[in-house]
Design a protein around this motif. Structure first.
Motif, PDB file in Angstrom:
ATOM      1  N   MET A   1       1.012   8.623  39.340  1.00  0.00           N
ATOM      2  CA  MET A   1       2.181   9.341  38.224  1.00  0.00           C
ATOM      3  C   MET A   1       2.894   8.480  37.613  1.00  0.00           C
ATOM      4  SD  MET A   1       3.882  12.280  40.313  1.00  0.00           S
ATOM      5  CE  MET A   1       5.864  11.958  40.517  1.00  0.00           C
ATOM      6  N   LYS A   2       3.054   8.758  35.780  1.00  0.00           N
ATOM      7  CA  LYS A   2       3.500   8.372  35.031  1.00  0.00           C
ATOM      8  C   LYS A   2       5.027   8.307  34.215  1.00  0.00           C
ATOM      9  CE  LYS A   2       2.431   5.438  30.605  1.00  0.00           C
ATOM     10  NZ  LYS A   2       1.481   5.618  29.674  1.00  0.00           N
ATOM     11  N   ILE A   3       5.551   8.737  34.482  1.00  0.00           N
ATOM     12  CA  ILE A   3       6.803   9.471  34.376  1.00  0.00           C
ATOM     13  C   ILE A   3       6.987   8.114  32.933  1.00  0.00           C
ATOM     14  CG2 ILE A   3       9.173   9.887  34.492  1.00  0.00           C
ATOM     15  CD1 ILE A   3       9.008   9.563  37.479  1.00  0.00           C
ATOM     16  N   ASN A  73       9.003  13.651  32.195  1.00  0.00           N
ATOM     17  CA  ASN A  73       7.650  14.562  31.218  1.00  0.00           C
ATOM     18  C   ASN A  73       6.953  12.806  31.981  1.00  0.00           C
ATOM     19  OD1 ASN A  73       9.594  15.694  29.651  1.00  0.00           O
ATOM     20  ND2 ASN A  73       8.270  14.402  27.696  1.00  0.00           N
ATOM     21  N   GLU A  74       6.518  13.528  32.363  1.00  0.00           N
ATOM     22  CA  GLU A  74       4.782  13.651  33.400  1.00  0.00           C
ATOM     23  C   GLU A  74       3.520  13.579  31.973  1.00  0.00           C
ATOM     24  OE1 GLU A  74       4.575  11.726  36.365  1.00  0.00           O
ATOM     25  OE2 GLU A  74       2.489  11.739  36.312  1.00  0.00           O
ATOM     26  N   GLU A  79      -0.740  16.595  38.514  1.00  0.00           N
ATOM     27  CA  GLU A  79      -0.809  16.222  40.001  1.00  0.00           C
ATOM     28  C   GLU A  79       0.980  15.842  40.038  1.00  0.00           C
ATOM     29  OE1 GLU A  79      -0.951  10.801  40.596  1.00  0.00           O
ATOM     30  OE2 GLU A  79      -0.992  11.638  38.820  1.00  0.00           O
ATOM     31  N   ALA A  80       2.138  15.999  39.499  1.00  0.00           N
ATOM     32  CA  ALA A  80       3.457  15.519  39.466  1.00  0.00           C
ATOM     33  C   ALA A  80       3.727  16.691  40.384  1.00  0.00           C
ATOM     34  CB  ALA A  80       4.128  14.939  38.248  1.00  0.00           C
ATOM     35  N   TYR A  81       2.606  17.891  39.761  1.00  0.00           N
ATOM     36  CA  TYR A  81       3.429  19.116  39.569  1.00  0.00           C
ATOM     37  C   TYR A  81       3.151  19.500  42.009  1.00  0.00           C
ATOM     38  CZ  TYR A  81       3.279  24.630  41.097  1.00  0.00           C
ATOM     39  OH  TYR A  81       3.873  25.564  41.028  1.00  0.00           O
ATOM     40  N   VAL A 119       7.754  18.713  32.384  1.00  0.00           N
ATOM     41  CA  VAL A 119       6.980  18.065  31.436  1.00  0.00           C
ATOM     42  C   VAL A 119       5.981  17.373  31.227  1.00  0.00           C
ATOM     43  CG1 VAL A 119       7.521  18.342  29.117  1.00  0.00           C
ATOM     44  CG2 VAL A 119       9.587  19.393  30.547  1.00  0.00           C
ATOM     45  N   GLN A 120       5.046  18.223  29.864  1.00  0.00           N
ATOM     46  CA  GLN A 120       3.795  17.565  30.256  1.00  0.00           C
ATOM     47  C   GLN A 120       3.467  17.135  28.726  1.00  0.00           C
ATOM     48  OE1 GLN A 120       0.046  17.842  31.352  1.00  0.00           O
ATOM     49  NE2 GLN A 120      -0.734  15.861  30.752  1.00  0.00           N
TER      50      GLN A 120
END
Length: 124
Positions: A1-3, A73-74, A79-81, A119-120
């Motif tokens: 993951m990348k925030i 924001n991701e 993946e984050a979900y 959010v993406q």
């Protein structure tokens, strides 16, 4: 993951008093997106003189009270979900997401009441 960004968010059915309060604290409205996606969510972004962001969302559903959340924001929404689902979060909109030309999002709530607006931004 990348925030990519992380900031507070207020989810309310009555945004005007919230906007006025934060304007009195020096925040300015940067943009207001009306009727985002099929769910018709309104999104308001405010910033203070130092560039500190605050987001206000107005969902199309009646809330018993305002919700305080963290907007994350991701780069990889799916993946984050999945990460948050595995940690007991539930999607406030059931299985739906708020989709627009520029972003995809979902309000996720933990059992304890912690809210995450995932959010993406869609990059072209």
């Amino acid at each position: 993951m990348k925030i990519t960004t992380f900031n507070p968010q207020i989810i309310t059915n009555n945004p005007e008093p919230v906007i006025e309060l934060f304007q009195a604290l020096g925040f300015e409205k940067r943009h207001d997106q009306k009727e985002i996606g099929e769910l018709k969510v309104e999104g308001i972004r405010m910033k203070d003189a130092n560039g500190f962001p605050l987001d206000i969302s107005v969902p199309p559903v009646s809330l018993p009270k305002d919700l305080i959340a963290i907007r994350i924001n991701e780069d990889d929404f799916d993946e984050a979900y999945q990460f948050f689902m595995e940690h007991g979060f539930k999607n406030y909109y059931g299985d739906q997401t708020v989709d627009s030309k520029s972003a995809r999002s979902a309000i996720l709530i933990s059992e304890s009441g912690l809210g995450i607006n995932l959010v993406q931004h869609i990059k072209k």
